[in-house]
Design a protein around this motif. Structure first.
Motif, PDB file in Angstrom:
ATOM      1  N   LEU A 110       0.831  -1.210   0.000  1.00  0.00           N
ATOM      2  CA  LEU A 110       0.000   0.000   0.000  1.00  0.00           C
ATOM      3  C   LEU A 110       0.864   1.258   0.000  1.00  0.00           C
TER       4      LEU A 110
ATOM      5  N   SER B 168      -1.151   4.233  -1.900  1.00  0.00           N
ATOM      6  CA  SER B 168      -2.459   4.147  -1.251  1.00  0.00           C
ATOM      7  C   SER B 168      -2.396   4.486   0.229  1.00  0.00           C
TER       8      SER B 168
ATOM      9  N   VAL C 132      -7.164   5.513   5.831  1.00  0.00           N
ATOM     10  CA  VAL C 132      -7.283   4.400   4.881  1.00  0.00           C
ATOM     11  C   VAL C 132      -8.444   3.501   5.294  1.00  0.00           C
TER      12      VAL C 132
ATOM     13  N   LYS D 176     -10.280   9.856   0.905  1.00  0.00           N
ATOM     14  CA  LYS D 176      -9.350  10.194  -0.173  1.00  0.00           C
ATOM     15  C   LYS D 176      -8.383  11.270   0.278  1.00  0.00           C
TER      16      LYS D 176
END
Length: 65
Positions: A27, A32, A52, A57
């Motif tokens: 990630l 991410s 997360v 976002k």
């Protein structure tokens, strides 16, 4: 230090997310999960890890898609 700005190791972030350290590293590498490399180790802000989980976002430090 405020709780949201607590710095976590890869292992601590994995425990918080209840995933493997390999998943956390994947990630982080693909962007991410915001994190910083310190030497050979990754460090993550607790607030970013929780973002997360929430599917946010926009992470608290302003990084996001």
């Amino acid at each position: 230090m405020a709780e949201g700005h607590e710095v976590l190791t890869t292992e601590e972030a994995a425990a918080l997310l209840r995933v493997s350290t390999k998943t956390v590293l994947a990630l982080a590498r693909d962007g991410s999960l915001p994190g910083e490399k310190v030497g050979r180790a990754w460090r993550f802000l607790r607030s970013d890890v929780l973002a997360v989980v929430r599917g946010s976002k926009d992470t608290p430090n302003g990084v996001g898609d």
